[in-house]
Design an enzyme around this catalytic site. Structure first.
Site, PDB file in Angstrom:
ATOM      1  N   LYS A  81       0.840  -1.202   0.000  1.00  0.00           N
ATOM      2  CA  LYS A  81       0.000   0.000   0.000  1.00  0.00           C
ATOM      3  C   LYS A  81       0.874   1.250   0.000  1.00  0.00           C
ATOM      4  CE  LYS A  81      -3.618   2.115   2.903  1.00  0.00           C
ATOM      5  NZ  LYS A  81      -4.377   1.937   4.160  1.00  0.00           N
ATOM      6  N   SER A 156      -9.096   1.570   3.450  1.00  0.00           N
ATOM      7  CA  SER A 156      -8.190   2.317   2.600  1.00  0.00           C
ATOM      8  C   SER A 156      -7.181   1.460   1.849  1.00  0.00           C
ATOM      9  CB  SER A 156      -7.446   3.350   3.442  1.00  0.00           C
ATOM     10  OG  SER A 156      -6.694   2.705   4.462  1.00  0.00           O
ATOM     11  N   SER A 180      -9.723  -0.750   7.210  1.00  0.00           N
ATOM     12  CA  SER A 180      -8.953  -0.630   5.982  1.00  0.00           C
ATOM     13  C   SER A 180      -8.195  -1.848   5.517  1.00  0.00           C
ATOM     14  CB  SER A 180      -7.968   0.536   6.105  1.00  0.00           C
ATOM     15  OG  SER A 180      -8.647   1.730   6.329  1.00  0.00           O
TER      16      SER A 180
END
Length: 469
Positions: A81, A156, A180
Site C-alpha cells: 500500500k 483504505s 482498511s
C-alpha cells in the site's frame, strides 16, 4: 507451468516452487508484471512499479543456484500500500501534496518482508491519506473492484485488495484505522489480518494519528500466507513505542487447541442493521464450525449497545485527526480531496464528548475481557454490506438511511480496543460478489484466529474462486 497458473498460486507455494527449482523468480516476477499490464488499466490498483524488480529476481535465482541459505519468501513478488515507505520507490500517500516523494528507507514491515527474501513489485492505491472507505484520490484516481468494475474495492487498502484478488500479486501489506485491511479484503474476496495493536510496528507508515487505532498487516489469498507473513512481521522494532510485546509470543499458527473451540457469533448487538445476505453468510459459517466440532452459540455484547463503537470512533477521530490533516494541507488547500475538506469543515469535538468517548472505549475493553473468559472467538460480519457502488453517499438497510461509514460499524470495535481480527470470504451475493466473515480473538491470540480460519477455509463453499477479469 503456464503463466496464468503462477498468478493465482499463493506465496507459500510460489516460494516452495522457487526453492525446488521448478520455476525461477524471474518467471514469477515477469508473470505478475504481465498481469499488471493486462489488468491494471481496468482496476487502477497499482500506482507505481518498483524499478529493479526483475534485477532482484535474477539475483535471487543466482543466490539459489550458488547454494545460498534463503528466506521463506525468497524470490516471491509482493505489493505494498502506498502509505508504507519504500526505499527508492515513490510513496505518495494518495495526495498531490506528496507527488514524487521518494523515501530513503523502508518501513519496518517492508524491510521484514525483504529480509525474508521477498521482492517489492509495486505500490498500490489508497484514499487520500488513507482516510476513507473507498480508494480514490486526486493524484492516482479511483480503484475498481475486479469482481465488478462499477463497484469499490474498499478503503483504505483497496488498491492492495484489488491487486491480490486479480492475480497481480500473491501477498501484500495494508494498514487499518477502522476497516482498511478487513473491509477491502471482504469486498474483493481475499483474506487479511489486523493483529493485536502493536504486534506489527507502524514505523515508516503514514499517517499515524490516532496512534491507538492504526494497525499494519498482511493481505493474501490464503490463510497460510497470512500466518507466514504475520510470523515475519510481528515483534518490536525499537522505534514504535506501541510495539513492545516480546517477539516470541504467538507469532504463527502454533499448536492446535486441545479442546473444542468456543465460538460466539452475532450479526447485530448494537452494530446496526446488516444486509440479509451478509447475515446469512455469518450464520452459515457458524453452522459450519459447529458441524466441525466447535462449541458455537449466538451471543450479544451489551456494552456495544450501550456505547456504540462507531459513534465513539467518530467523536474521537475528529479530535485526533484534524490537527495532522490541517498541518499537512496548510498552503495546499487546492490539492485537498473530499475527505480532508469534510474533516476540516466539521465542528471540533467538545472535550467533554472526547473524554466520554475514551471512557466508552474503556468499557468496551472491559466487556471484551469478560467475553473472552467464556469464549475463544467471536464470529461476525466484516462489513454491513457487500462491495458498494463507487461514490457511496448513503446506505439503506432495514428501512433506515445510514451514513456511508456504517459499512465499518462491524470493524471499528476492534480498532478501538486493539483486538486481533481476520477477514475471509465465506459466501457470495445473488449477483456474484464476495461476502466475508470476521473472526476476532483475545489480545495476542492470533494463533486461535489462524487455526479456526484455516479450518473454515478448508470447508468454504467459495474456495479458489477468482474474478473473471
Amino acid at each position: 507451468m503456464v503463466t496464468t497458473d503462477l498468478n493465482y498460486l499463493d506465496a507459500t507455494e510460489i516460494a516452495e516452487l522457487i526453492r525446488a527449482g521448478r520455476v525461477s523468480s524471474v518467471e514469477v516476477v515477469q508473470a505478475h508484471l504481465d498481469r499488471i499490464e493486462t489488468v491494471n488499466p481496468k482496476t487502477n490498483a497499482v500506482v507505481t512499479l518498483a524499478e529493479g524488480a526483475l534485477d532482484a529476481a535474477r539475483a535471487a535465482d543466482e543466490q539459489l543456484a550458488a547454494g545460498a541459505e534463503v528466506g521463506p519468501l525468497h524470490g516471491v513478488p509482493v505489493t505494498v500500500k502506498d502509505s508504507f515507505d519504500t526505499a527508492g520507490v515513490a510513496t505518495q500517500r494518495g495526495s498531490p501534496i506528496f507527488a514524487g516523494r521518494i523515501p530513503d528507507t523502508d518501513a519496518t514491515a517492508v524491510a521484514r518482508l525483504k529480509q525474508a527474501g521477498a521482492i517489492l513489485l509495486a505500490k498500490t492505491n489508497l484514499p487520500e491519506f488513507s482516510y476513507w472507505i473507498e480508494s480514490d484520490n486526486l493524484l492516482t484516481g479511483r480503484t475498481n473492484n475486479p469482481w465488478d468494475l462499477e463497484r469499490s474495492s474498499g478503503g483504505s487498502s483497496g488498491g492492495e485488495s484489488a491487486a491480490i484478488a486479480a492475480g497481480m500479486s500473491p501477498l501484500g501489506l495494508g494498514s487499518d484505522l477502522s476497516i482498511s485491511l478487513r473491509g477491502p479484503a471482504a469486498d474483493t474476496g481475499i483474506v487479511a489480518l489486523k493483529a493485536t495493536h502493536g504486534r506489527v510496528p507502524m514505523t515508516g507508515v503514514w499517517p499515524r494519528e490516532p496512534r491507538l487505532d492504526w494497525h499494519a498487516g498482511p493481505m493474501a489469498r490464503t490463510i497460510r500466507d497470512l500466518a507466514l507473513a504475520y510470523s515475519l512481521l510481528a515483534g518490536p522494532d525499537g522505534a514504535d513505542g506501541f510495539s513492545d510485546v516480546p517477539r516470541e509470543l504467538d507469532t504463527g499458527l502454533g499448536p492446535a487447541p486441545d479442546r473444542p473451540v468456543r465460538v460466539g457469533w452475532l450479526v447485530d448487538s448494537g452494530l446496526g442493521p446488516v444486509d440479509p445476505e451478509v447475515a446469512a453468510t455469518v450464520q452459515a459459517a457458524a453452522e459450519t464450525l459447529q458441524a466441525a466440532g466447535a462449541q458455537v452459540e449466538s451471543v450479544t455484547i451489551p456494552a456495544m449497545e450501550r456505547d456504540n463503537p462507531l459513534e465513539i470512533f467518530t467523536r474521537q477521530h475528529v479530535m485526533e485527526m484534524k490537527p495532522s490533516v490541517r498541518e499537512v494541507t496548510a498552503g495546499h488547500e487546492d490539492q485537498m480531496f473530499t475527505y480532508s475538506k469534510t474533516l476540516l469543515g466539521s465542528p471540533d469535538t467538545p472535550i467533554e464528548d472526547y473524554v466520554q468517548a475514551k471512557e466508552g472505549i474503556e468499557r468496551l475493553r472491559d466487556a471484551f475481557t469478560a467475553y473472552f473468559q467464556r469464549y475463544d472467538l467471536l464470529l461476525l460480519p466484516v462489513t454491513t454490506i457487500p462491495a458498494h457502488a463507487h461514490g457511496l453517499e448513503k446506505i439503506t438497510l432495514a428501512g433506515q438511511t445510514l451514513d456511508p461509514f456504517h459499512v465499518s460499524s462491524t470493524t471499528v470495535p476492534f480498532n478501538l480496543t486493539g483486538l486481533p481480527a481476520l477477514s475471509m470470504r465465506f459466501g457470495t451475493t445473488h449477483d456474484g460478489l464476495p461476502i466475508g466473515v470476521q473472526l476476532v480473538a483475545n489480545w495476542h491470540a492470533e494463533s486461535t484466529i489462524l487455526h479456526v480460519a484455516t479450518q473454515l477455509e478448508s470447508m468454504s463453499p467459495v474456495r479458489d474462486q477468482h474474478p473473471a477479469i
